[in-house]
Every structure is written in structure tokens, then in C-alpha cells.
Scaffold this active site. Structure first.
Site, mmCIF file in Angstrom:
data_model
loop_
_atom_site.group_PDB
_atom_site.id
_atom_site.type_symbol
_atom_site.label_atom_id
_atom_site.label_comp_id
_atom_site.label_asym_id
_atom_site.label_seq_id
_atom_site.Cartn_x
_atom_site.Cartn_y
_atom_site.Cartn_z
ATOM 1 N N LYS A 84 -34.702 70.578 -41.473
ATOM 2 C CA LYS A 84 -34.492 69.530 -40.647
ATOM 3 C C LYS A 84 -35.343 69.622 -39.246
ATOM 4 O O LYS A 84 -34.932 70.576 -38.397
ATOM 5 C CB LYS A 84 -33.204 68.960 -40.275
ATOM 6 C CG LYS A 84 -32.964 67.560 -40.926
ATOM 7 C CD LYS A 84 -31.506 67.447 -40.740
ATOM 8 C CE LYS A 84 -31.247 66.173 -40.708
ATOM 9 N NZ LYS A 84 -29.733 65.715 -40.227
HETATM 10 C C1 E4P Z 1 -28.089 63.067 -40.895
HETATM 11 O O1 E4P Z 1 -29.214 63.409 -41.584
HETATM 12 C C2 E4P Z 1 -28.056 62.501 -39.611
HETATM 13 O O2 E4P Z 1 -28.177 63.488 -38.634
HETATM 14 C C3 E4P Z 1 -26.910 61.698 -39.559
HETATM 15 O O3 E4P Z 1 -26.616 60.818 -40.519
HETATM 16 C C4 E4P Z 1 -26.730 61.146 -38.084
HETATM 17 O O4 E4P Z 1 -25.593 60.289 -38.068
HETATM 18 P P1 E4P Z 1 -25.067 59.674 -36.690
HETATM 19 O O5 E4P Z 1 -26.126 58.502 -36.329
HETATM 20 O O6 E4P Z 1 -23.604 58.853 -37.202
HETATM 21 O O7 E4P Z 1 -24.598 60.949 -35.938
#
Ligand code: E4P
Length: 216
Positions: A84
Site C-alpha cells: 500500500k
Molecule cells: C483501508 O484500506 C483504509 O485504510 C481504510 O478503509 C480507512 O478507513 P477509515 O477511514 O475508517 O480509517
């Protein structure tokens, strides 16, 4: 549509994967910190043992060299690890370099469709638009999923749309209607997807009728 679970909690991953519906996992530095993980590598390996599918592990470097060093290290932990990378200039550069090196990527922190187009042009495997965080600032987060779908279909990009920052079942429904390839869903929301009051009432009545018949 594929379902990923959006957590670094091993118990949640285990429980959700037992339903047989989980195709992958996404983590981020906040989710890792929430679990108090001190050995990131071994934690990621444990997740890889629980789910046989793409497992996103996020870099914390902000410069290209640092990102590439982390990406190579994380990718070597397990064949299913997806790197990521943030939607920044260096993140996009690293996405392109990872793609050329055969490393799968997930471009994260995407808040507008053109950012997704850049990620796709860099060869990203997944792009993660954060719909809930857009809702949080008073806009309709799901609108960008619809727009990214149109852009990707216009040009035949193979980058998969991974709807992220999901807060409730309606996000999942709209992601499915819009043709998102993947939804990454917190465990709480996965459980909500199953529930409907009419299902509970219907089941209660069926069991009551079954018991009454036995008494006759
Ligand atoms: C996943 O890949 C993301 O980092 C995550 O869905 C972010 O979610 P949030 O906005 O609830 O922290």
C-alpha cells in the site's frame, strides 16, 4: 464483488474468514497501532496464514527510496502481500517501479477520480478511494466510485477499484451497484450485512410454529 476485511485484528480476521466470504485483508498504520502490534512482519505473516488472498501492508516512508526499500522487504514476507502506497508524487513513482518489479500495489488515500486515473496509469493493482472520509466532510463519497468506474471502463484499465473507508452496509450496497471490484469492510459492518429484523422475526415464527406442531 470481492470482500476484503479492513482490520489488523487476528480474531476478527479468523472469525470472518470462517464464513468463507473473505477474499483478502487491508491494513494501515492506524489499524496496526490499534492492535498494539510491535512486530509488524510476523503480524503480517500471521494474517497471510489466515486468508489466502491479497493482503495489503502499508509503507510508512514518504520518500521514493524508503518506500521501495519497505516494498521489497514486505513483498518478500509472503506471496500474497500487496504494497500500500500513498497517493503522492513519490508514491506514484514507487507504484510504477513496484509494477515493473512485479510487486502488487494498492494506492491509498484517494479522494478524487483523477488521482485514481494516475494510479491506474502507474500500473496499480488496486486503488483505494476513501468514501467514508469524504462523507465525513459533507460530500457524497460514493460518487467518486461511480466516476472512477467510468474512467477505468473508458480506457480499459485493469486496476481494481477497492472501495475503502466503509462505514455502513449502504456503502457496500452502492459499491456493488456501481461495479466496484472490491469492498474492504470493517468486521462490525460485515456482521451488519447479515442482519435484517424481518429475518429475525421470520426465523422466530418458524421455530415457534415448529415447536407448536411438536406439542400437538
Ligand atoms: C483501508 O484500506 C483504509 O485504510 C481504510 O478503509 C480507512 O478507513 P477509515 O477511514 O475508517 O480509517
Amino acid at each position: 464483488m470481492k470482500f476484503f476485511i479492513d482490520t489488523a485484528n487476528l480474531e476478527e480476521i479468523k472469525e470472518a474468514s470462517q464464513m468463507g466470504l473473505i477474499d483478502g485483508v487491508t491494513t494501515n498504520p492506524s489499524l496496526i497501532a490499534k492492535e498494539g502490534v510491535t512486530d509488524h512482519d510476523s503480524h503480517m505473516k500471521k494474517i497471510c496464514e489466515l486468508v489466502d488472498g491479497p493482503i495489503s501492508a502499508e509503507v510508512v516512508s514518504t520518500d521514493f527510496d524508503g518506500m521501495m526499500k519497505e516494498a521489497k522487504h514486505l513483498a518478500a514476507l509472503h506471496k500474497n502481500i500487496v504494497i500500500k502506497l500513498p497517493m503522492t508524487m513519490d508514491g506514484i513513482k514507487a507504484t510504477k517501479a513496484c509494477t515493473e518489479a512485479g510487486i502488487k500495489t494498492n494506492v491509498t488515500l484517494v479522494f478524487q477520480p483523477i488521482q485514481a486515473l494516475l494510479a491506474a496509469k502507474a500500473g496499480a493493482t488496486f486503488v483505494s478511494p476513501f468514501v467514508g472520509r469524504i462523507d465525513d466532510i459533507g460530500r457524497d463519497g460514493m460518487q467518486i466510485i461511480e466516476e472512477i468506474r467510468i474512467i477505468f471502463d473508458n480506457y480499459g484499465f485493469e486496476t481494481q477499484i477497492l472501495t475503502a473507508s466503509i462505514r455502513h452496509p449502504h456503502h457496500v450496497l452502492r459499491a456493488a451497484l456501481m461495479g466496484s471490484d472490491v469492498a474492504t469492510i470493517p468486521f462490525k459492518v460485515i456482521k451488519q450485512l447479515i442482519k435484517h429484523p424481518l429475518t429475525d422475526i421470520g426465523l422466530e415464527n418458524f421455530l415457534k410454529d415448529h415447536e407448536n406442531l411438536k406439542k400437538k
